[in-house]
Design a protein around this motif. Structure first.
Motif, PDB file in Angstrom:
ATOM      1  N   LEU A  74     -30.931 -21.014  16.354  1.00 50.39           N
ATOM      2  CA  LEU A  74     -30.126 -22.062  15.716  1.00 50.39           C
ATOM      3  C   LEU A  74     -30.438 -22.167  14.225  1.00 50.39           C
ATOM      4  O   LEU A  74     -29.528 -22.284  13.402  1.00 50.39           O
ATOM      5  CB  LEU A  74     -30.353 -23.410  16.406  1.00 50.39           C
ATOM      6  CG  LEU A  74     -29.830 -23.516  17.829  1.00 50.39           C
ATOM      7  CD1 LEU A  74     -30.331 -24.802  18.483  1.00 50.39           C
ATOM      8  CD2 LEU A  74     -28.326 -23.448  17.863  1.00 50.39           C
TER       9      LEU A  74
ATOM     10  N   ARG B  52     -21.904 -20.958  24.245  1.00 46.37           N
ATOM     11  CA  ARG B  52     -23.041 -20.036  24.240  1.00 46.37           C
ATOM     12  C   ARG B  52     -24.351 -20.791  24.091  1.00 46.37           C
ATOM     13  O   ARG B  52     -25.318 -20.532  24.821  1.00 46.37           O
ATOM     14  CB  ARG B  52     -22.887 -19.034  23.088  1.00 46.37           C
ATOM     15  CG  ARG B  52     -23.977 -17.988  23.069  1.00 46.37           C
ATOM     16  CD  ARG B  52     -23.692 -16.944  21.996  1.00 46.37           C
ATOM     17  NE  ARG B  52     -24.858 -16.832  21.154  1.00 46.37           N
ATOM     18  CZ  ARG B  52     -24.955 -17.231  19.906  1.00 46.37           C
ATOM     19  NH1 ARG B  52     -23.941 -17.746  19.285  1.00 46.37           N
ATOM     20  NH2 ARG B  52     -26.067 -17.094  19.232  1.00 46.37           N
ATOM     21  N   TYR B  53     -24.387 -21.771  23.177  1.00 48.95           N
ATOM     22  CA  TYR B  53     -25.606 -22.561  22.987  1.00 48.95           C
ATOM     23  C   TYR B  53     -25.935 -23.370  24.240  1.00 48.95           C
ATOM     24  O   TYR B  53     -27.087 -23.501  24.612  1.00 48.95           O
ATOM     25  CB  TYR B  53     -25.475 -23.491  21.789  1.00 48.95           C
ATOM     26  CG  TYR B  53     -25.375 -22.761  20.470  1.00 48.95           C
ATOM     27  CD1 TYR B  53     -26.061 -21.571  20.249  1.00 48.95           C
ATOM     28  CD2 TYR B  53     -24.594 -23.254  19.447  1.00 48.95           C
ATOM     29  CE1 TYR B  53     -25.978 -20.901  19.051  1.00 48.95           C
ATOM     30  CE2 TYR B  53     -24.507 -22.593  18.233  1.00 48.95           C
ATOM     31  CZ  TYR B  53     -25.194 -21.423  18.035  1.00 48.95           C
ATOM     32  OH  TYR B  53     -25.113 -20.764  16.850  1.00 48.95           O
ATOM     33  N   ARG B  54     -24.914 -23.906  24.868  1.00 44.33           N
ATOM     34  CA  ARG B  54     -25.129 -24.669  26.102  1.00 44.33           C
ATOM     35  C   ARG B  54     -25.730 -23.758  27.181  1.00 44.33           C
ATOM     36  O   ARG B  54     -26.653 -24.151  27.890  1.00 44.33           O
ATOM     37  CB  ARG B  54     -23.802 -25.261  26.563  1.00 44.33           C
ATOM     38  CG  ARG B  54     -23.937 -26.193  27.736  1.00 44.33           C
ATOM     39  CD  ARG B  54     -22.607 -26.791  28.049  1.00 44.33           C
ATOM     40  NE  ARG B  54     -22.466 -27.957  27.198  1.00 44.33           N
ATOM     41  CZ  ARG B  54     -21.534 -28.856  27.358  1.00 44.33           C
ATOM     42  NH1 ARG B  54     -20.622 -28.713  28.287  1.00 44.33           N
ATOM     43  NH2 ARG B  54     -21.472 -29.903  26.574  1.00 44.33           N
TER      44      ARG B  54
ATOM     45  N   TYR C 219     -20.269 -21.587  15.106  1.00 46.19           N
ATOM     46  CA  TYR C 219     -21.009 -22.125  16.243  1.00 46.19           C
ATOM     47  C   TYR C 219     -20.226 -21.944  17.528  1.00 46.19           C
ATOM     48  O   TYR C 219     -19.062 -22.287  17.617  1.00 46.19           O
ATOM     49  CB  TYR C 219     -21.317 -23.609  16.032  1.00 46.19           C
ATOM     50  CG  TYR C 219     -22.383 -23.806  14.999  1.00 46.19           C
ATOM     51  CD1 TYR C 219     -23.713 -23.548  15.295  1.00 46.19           C
ATOM     52  CD2 TYR C 219     -22.066 -24.221  13.724  1.00 46.19           C
ATOM     53  CE1 TYR C 219     -24.698 -23.703  14.351  1.00 46.19           C
ATOM     54  CE2 TYR C 219     -23.052 -24.382  12.773  1.00 46.19           C
ATOM     55  CZ  TYR C 219     -24.363 -24.123  13.093  1.00 46.19           C
ATOM     56  OH  TYR C 219     -25.328 -24.270  12.156  1.00 46.19           O
TER      57      TYR C 219
ATOM     58  N   LEU D  65     -29.305 -22.976  26.271  1.00 53.54           N
ATOM     59  CA  LEU D  65     -30.144 -24.142  26.530  1.00 53.54           C
ATOM     60  C   LEU D  65     -30.456 -24.286  28.015  1.00 53.54           C
ATOM     61  O   LEU D  65     -31.591 -24.581  28.396  1.00 53.54           O
ATOM     62  CB  LEU D  65     -29.464 -25.404  26.002  1.00 53.54           C
ATOM     63  CG  LEU D  65     -30.234 -26.708  26.158  1.00 53.54           C
ATOM     64  CD1 LEU D  65     -31.571 -26.617  25.432  1.00 53.54           C
ATOM     65  CD2 LEU D  65     -29.405 -27.871  25.649  1.00 53.54           C
TER      66      LEU D  65
ATOM     67  N   TYR E 238     -20.473 -23.339  20.930  1.00 57.36           N
ATOM     68  CA  TYR E 238     -21.150 -24.367  21.707  1.00 57.36           C
ATOM     69  C   TYR E 238     -21.357 -23.958  23.162  1.00 57.36           C
ATOM     70  O   TYR E 238     -22.380 -24.295  23.763  1.00 57.36           O
ATOM     71  CB  TYR E 238     -20.387 -25.692  21.620  1.00 57.36           C
ATOM     72  CG  TYR E 238     -20.418 -26.258  20.224  1.00 57.36           C
ATOM     73  CD1 TYR E 238     -21.587 -26.824  19.719  1.00 57.36           C
ATOM     74  CD2 TYR E 238     -19.304 -26.206  19.398  1.00 57.36           C
ATOM     75  CE1 TYR E 238     -21.639 -27.328  18.434  1.00 57.36           C
ATOM     76  CE2 TYR E 238     -19.346 -26.715  18.111  1.00 57.36           C
ATOM     77  CZ  TYR E 238     -20.508 -27.274  17.632  1.00 57.36           C
ATOM     78  OH  TYR E 238     -20.557 -27.766  16.364  1.00 57.36           O
TER      79      TYR E 238
ATOM     80  N   LEU F 288     -34.575 -20.200  21.203  1.00 54.18           N
ATOM     81  CA  LEU F 288     -33.303 -20.891  20.962  1.00 54.18           C
ATOM     82  C   LEU F 288     -33.346 -21.662  19.646  1.00 54.18           C
ATOM     83  O   LEU F 288     -32.410 -21.598  18.850  1.00 54.18           O
ATOM     84  CB  LEU F 288     -32.977 -21.837  22.118  1.00 54.18           C
ATOM     85  CG  LEU F 288     -31.738 -22.712  21.943  1.00 54.18           C
ATOM     86  CD1 LEU F 288     -30.492 -21.864  21.743  1.00 54.18           C
ATOM     87  CD2 LEU F 288     -31.582 -23.646  23.129  1.00 54.18           C
TER      88      LEU F 288
END
Length: 80
Positions: free
Chosen positions: A33, A12-14, A8, A17, A10, A29
């Motif tokens: 996930l 990149r996910y942030r 993960y 998002l 984070y 997104l």
């Protein structure tokens, strides 16, 4: 987007998002996930299967008498 690293990220996910400003991008997104979590679970299962196959092969080489002793030793190592 689907060819990302297995762990993960984070940051990149942030970022993803924050860029998900409409329903289509939010759904992408969510799909990402889910896909990455499924891939992580599959890799964990494969690693577990490889370990079990290795233990079984070593037990066969040692024979039935050594098998129980090996399995007890293997279980102790797995707990640590």
């Amino acid at each position: 987007m689907s060819e990302q690293q297995a762990s993960y990220d984070y940051q990149r996910y942030r970022q993803l998002l924050s860029e998900a400003v409409d329903e289509t991008s939010r759904l992408r997104l969510i799909s990402l996930l889910i896909t990455e979590k499924a891939r992580d679970r599959l890799e964990a299962q494969r690693a577990s299967d490889r370990s079990a196959m290795t233990a079984e092969t070593v037990a066969k080489v040692l024979g039935n008498g050594g098998r129980e002793q090996f399995q007890r030793g293997w279980a102790c190592r797995q707990v640590r």
